[in-house]
Scaffold this motif. Structure first.
Motif, PDB file in Angstrom:
ATOM      1  N   ARG A  37       0.853  -1.197   0.000  1.00  0.00           N
ATOM      2  CA  ARG A  37       0.000   0.000   0.000  1.00  0.00           C
ATOM      3  C   ARG A  37       0.885   1.241   0.000  1.00  0.00           C
ATOM      4  NH1 ARG A  37      -3.098  -0.742   4.476  1.00  0.00           N
ATOM      5  NH2 ARG A  37      -1.548   0.197   5.871  1.00  0.00           N
ATOM      6  N   ALA A  39       0.155   5.077   0.728  1.00  0.00           N
ATOM      7  CA  ALA A  39      -0.763   6.129   1.126  1.00  0.00           C
ATOM      8  C   ALA A  39      -0.322   7.452   0.500  1.00  0.00           C
ATOM      9  CB  ALA A  39      -0.795   6.242   2.643  1.00  0.00           C
ATOM     10  N   LYS A  42       3.186   9.196   1.089  1.00  0.00           N
ATOM     11  CA  LYS A  42       4.022   8.308   1.893  1.00  0.00           C
ATOM     12  C   LYS A  42       4.675   7.251   1.028  1.00  0.00           C
ATOM     13  CE  LYS A  42       1.496   8.964   6.213  1.00  0.00           C
ATOM     14  NZ  LYS A  42       0.856   8.290   7.364  1.00  0.00           N
ATOM     15  N   SER A  61      -0.611  -3.914  11.699  1.00  0.00           N
ATOM     16  CA  SER A  61      -1.821  -3.093  11.741  1.00  0.00           C
ATOM     17  C   SER A  61      -3.038  -3.752  11.087  1.00  0.00           C
ATOM     18  CB  SER A  61      -1.563  -1.743  11.072  1.00  0.00           C
ATOM     19  OG  SER A  61      -1.258  -1.920   9.694  1.00  0.00           O
ATOM     20  N   LYS A  85     -10.123   1.156   7.628  1.00  0.00           N
ATOM     21  CA  LYS A  85      -9.938   2.411   8.355  1.00  0.00           C
ATOM     22  C   LYS A  85      -9.521   3.508   7.380  1.00  0.00           C
ATOM     23  CE  LYS A  85      -8.300  -0.306  12.287  1.00  0.00           C
ATOM     24  NZ  LYS A  85      -9.561  -0.257  13.027  1.00  0.00           N
ATOM     25  N   PRO A  86      -9.860   4.750   7.656  1.00  0.00           N
ATOM     26  CA  PRO A  86      -9.502   5.842   6.741  1.00  0.00           C
ATOM     27  C   PRO A  86      -8.009   5.918   6.451  1.00  0.00           C
ATOM     28  CG  PRO A  86     -11.126   6.603   8.317  1.00  0.00           C
ATOM     29  CD  PRO A  86     -10.726   5.211   8.747  1.00  0.00           C
ATOM     30  N   GLU A  87      -7.178   5.578   7.437  1.00  0.00           N
ATOM     31  CA  GLU A  87      -5.731   5.645   7.217  1.00  0.00           C
ATOM     32  C   GLU A  87      -5.229   4.555   6.275  1.00  0.00           C
ATOM     33  OE1 GLU A  87      -7.332   5.390  10.112  1.00  0.00           O
ATOM     34  OE2 GLU A  87      -6.328   3.981  11.502  1.00  0.00           O
ATOM     35  N   GLU A  88      -6.099   3.643   5.884  1.00  0.00           N
ATOM     36  CA  GLU A  88      -5.717   2.594   4.930  1.00  0.00           C
ATOM     37  C   GLU A  88      -6.034   2.994   3.483  1.00  0.00           C
ATOM     38  OE1 GLU A  88      -7.726  -0.534   7.032  1.00  0.00           O
ATOM     39  OE2 GLU A  88      -5.848  -1.093   8.068  1.00  0.00           O
ATOM     40  N   THR A  89      -6.418   4.217   3.308  1.00  0.00           N
ATOM     41  CA  THR A  89      -6.582   4.761   1.958  1.00  0.00           C
ATOM     42  C   THR A  89      -5.242   4.786   1.247  1.00  0.00           C
ATOM     43  OG1 THR A  89      -8.491   6.136   2.521  1.00  0.00           O
ATOM     44  CG2 THR A  89      -7.123   6.882   0.690  1.00  0.00           C
ATOM     45  N   THR A 116     -10.165   3.906  -1.334  1.00  0.00           N
ATOM     46  CA  THR A 116     -10.458   5.120  -0.585  1.00  0.00           C
ATOM     47  C   THR A 116     -11.439   4.777   0.529  1.00  0.00           C
ATOM     48  OG1 THR A 116     -10.155   6.482  -2.567  1.00  0.00           O
ATOM     49  CG2 THR A 116     -11.312   7.480  -0.701  1.00  0.00           C
ATOM     50  N   SER A 119     -14.370   8.480   6.373  1.00  0.00           N
ATOM     51  CA  SER A 119     -14.792   8.368   7.784  1.00  0.00           C
ATOM     52  C   SER A 119     -16.236   8.804   7.967  1.00  0.00           C
ATOM     53  CB  SER A 119     -13.882   9.236   8.651  1.00  0.00           C
ATOM     54  OG  SER A 119     -13.897  10.574   8.195  1.00  0.00           O
TER      55      SER A 119
END
Length: 119
Positions: A37, A39, A42, A61, A85-89, A116, A119
């Motif tokens: 992944r 992000a 990142k 995670s 979770k949103p952070e896994e976008t 995408t 939340s």
């Protein structure tokens, strides 16, 4: 050899998606398969791997929520993602270590599929 990934999309937090990635071309054998992944803004990180024998490893995670599997007859790897979770976008890319019909052994990458999570 080419890898084609699919299954990305938009989901709400807590939702599920299943990604798939299929290899095609002159393939003798596929060893490790993996999902990564990247992000936004990142570096790309490893999400899960599965060996030819079926042994799986996961990033801490995602343990307990994601499942990696493979169908060797179809040269395909899957990633079932639950409770997203949103952070896994991010853009999810598949990677396979393949020995091709020419005898060459090297990793190949799919084009990536966007996930995408809102939340």
């Amino acid at each position: 050899v080419q890898l084609q990934a699919s299954g990305g999309g938009s989901v709400q937090a807590g939702g599920s998606l299943t990604l798939s990635c299929t290899a095609s071309g002159s393939i003798l054998i596929i060893y490790d398969m993996a999902w990564y992944r990247q992000a936004p803004g990142k570096q790309r990180t490893l999400v899960a791997t599965i060996t030819l024998g079926g042994s799986q490893n996961y990033a801490r995670s995602v343990k307990g929520r994601f499942t990696i599997s493979r169908d060797n007859a179809k040269n395909t790897v899957y990633l079932q993602m639950n409770d997203l979770k949103p952070e896994e976008t991010g853009v999810y890319s598949c990677n396979m270590k393949i020995r091709s019909g020419t005898g060459e052994f090297r990793p190949y990458w799919g084009q990536g599929t966007l996930v995408t999570v809102s939340s």
